[in-house]
Design an enzyme around this catalytic site. Structure first.
Site, PDB file in Angstrom:
ATOM      1  N   TYR A  69     -55.648 -59.384 -17.728  1.00  0.00           N
ATOM      2  CA  TYR A  69     -54.309 -58.849 -17.462  1.00  0.00           C
ATOM      3  C   TYR A  69     -53.593 -58.565 -18.784  1.00  0.00           C
ATOM      4  CZ  TYR A  69     -49.549 -58.781 -15.410  1.00  0.00           C
ATOM      5  OH  TYR A  69     -48.281 -58.450 -15.005  1.00  0.00           O
ATOM      6  N   GLY A 123     -47.504 -47.656  -6.819  1.00  0.00           N
ATOM      7  CA  GLY A 123     -47.522 -49.072  -6.427  1.00  0.00           C
ATOM      8  C   GLY A 123     -46.230 -49.477  -5.759  1.00  0.00           C
ATOM      9  N   LYS A 158     -52.269 -55.136 -20.616  1.00  0.00           N
ATOM     10  CA  LYS A 158     -50.842 -54.921 -20.917  1.00  0.00           C
ATOM     11  C   LYS A 158     -50.662 -54.544 -22.399  1.00  0.00           C
ATOM     12  CE  LYS A 158     -49.070 -55.462 -16.833  1.00  0.00           C
ATOM     13  NZ  LYS A 158     -48.688 -54.255 -16.075  1.00  0.00           N
ATOM     14  N   GLN A 205     -44.196 -55.954  -4.801  1.00  0.00           N
ATOM     15  CA  GLN A 205     -42.997 -56.805  -4.948  1.00  0.00           C
ATOM     16  C   GLN A 205     -41.849 -56.051  -5.623  1.00  0.00           C
ATOM     17  OE1 GLN A 205     -43.353 -60.154  -7.619  1.00  0.00           O
ATOM     18  NE2 GLN A 205     -41.340 -60.948  -7.046  1.00  0.00           N
TER      19      GLN A 205
END
Ligand code: NAD
Ligand code: AKB
Length: 320
Positions: free
Chosen positions: A141, A8, A145, A12
């Site tokens: 999400y 990835g 996690k 960002q």
């Protein structure tokens, strides 16, 4: 010397982690990878592999060919996008991590896992959230996690894989755009302040969440991976943060530098619903004690630095 793989890597975090790792360890020792095609202007910066983390064979192949000894596994969908596409999020966030851990088990790699403040939920204490506490998130999400943290714990205890992780807060940065999270407002606001002196925020003015400037997050990731393994009491993920702020507070700080800056609010119920289940602030003592976590940028320093960097970036865009 074995190499480092970043999955990835075009996102960002990866856009700043890869150059930092290359500066630290040498360009040839860091293999960047992503599902996306590498922009041509980055082709000479170091090795790059087109890699889909949901494909176990592709990971095994890259790890073997490049003699990888450490994986920073960043590939994932962020909170707002994951809520739009929960099935895809499960496949990428969980399937990808499982595949990376399996490759790490077979080839004895270290693994960095970026968990999130999203790993907590509405039944977690929301102020000074402890390192070890209730984790029952209500988003896909968050589910990925928490499950990811547990899987890292399991691979460390059962197979001796050197897993390490951070529960990252919202990250503020200017190099690459954010990938579709609940904390993205804290980046958009800077761009809009400089372009239009106005920002319409999708979270309520008083939504308090943890944040951190990207260089502090990159420093923390590298420091954690280099820490003496015997000092690490937690193999799932450490709470870290540099500031606990609201949109109103961030806007006020920007207003000190941008004359006439104005903020208004048009609340997005999905992202507000997610933010309302996350901690307002987390307790970072375990990270400070175990491996010396010490962020440098508070709200004022982050704001000054973000505005300076973005002004330079906008000026360069206009010039060229
Ligand atoms: P991002 O969305 O900016 O980047 C993720 C990258 O993963 C993208 O470049 C995307 O192309 C890639 N990707 C998606 N699916 C893939 C697949 N199947 N195989 C390979 N690559 C794939 O995300 P980011 O902000 O850089 O976050 C990286 C990690 O850090 C994520 O796990 C995220 O949950 C976590 N995190 C980020 C923040 C934050 O504020 N940025 C905060 C907490 C945790
Ligand atoms: C998001 O908002 O999804 C991320 C995070 C805090 O995990 N920035």
């Amino acid at each position: 010397m074995q190499r480092i793989l970043v999955t990835g890597a075009l996102g960002q975090i990866g856009s700043e982690l890869v150059p930092a790792l290359r500066a630290h360890f040498g360009a040839d020792r860091v293999v960047a990878s992503d599902l996306r095609i590498l922009p041509r202007q980055q082709a000479k910066e170091g090795p790059y592999e087109h890699l889909d983390c949901t494909q176990p064979q592709q990971i095994l192949d890259v790890v073997r060919r490049h003699d990888i000894g450490c994986v920073y596994h960043l590939a994932a969908l962020l909170s707002a996008v994951a809520e739009e596409k929960p099935h895809v999020a499960w496949s990428i966030n969980m399937g990808g991590l499982y595949n990376v851990l399996e490759a790490a088990r077979q080839y004895q790699c270290q693994v960095f896992f970026p968990s999130s403040i999203g790993a907590f939920g509405p039944s977690t204490p929301r102020d000074e959230t402890p390192q070890v506490t209730v984790q029952r998130p209500t988003t896909m999400y968050g589910v990925t996690k928490v499950a990811g943290e547990l899987l890292c714990d399991y691979y460390a205890a059962r197979f001796g894989v050197d897993t390490r992780g951070l529960r990252l807060p919202g990250l503020i940065s200017y190099v690459a755009p954010p990938g579709g999270g609940t904390t993205d407002y804290a980046i958009e606001i800077f761009w809009q302040a400089l372009r239009y002196r106005q920002y319409t925020c999708f979270l309520r003015a008083d939504t308090r969440l943890d944040m951190m400037y990207m260089p502090d997050a990159i420093g923390a990731m590298i420091a954690l991976m280099q820490a003496d393994p015997d000092t690490l009491r937690h193999r799932n993920a450490y709470n870290i943060s540099a500031m606990s702020i609201t949109p109103a507070e961030l806007a006020a700080e920007i207003g000190k530098h941008v004359a006439d800056f104005a903020i208004d609010y048009q609340v997005d119920p999905v992202r507000q619903g997610i933010a309302d289940t996350w901690p307002r602030s987390v307790d970072t003592r375990a990270a400070r004690e175990d491996w010396g976590f010490a962020p440098q940028f508070d709200l004022a320093a982050t704001t000054t630095e973000m505005l300076a960097q973005l002004r330079a970036k906008i000026a360069a865009q206009r010039a060229g």
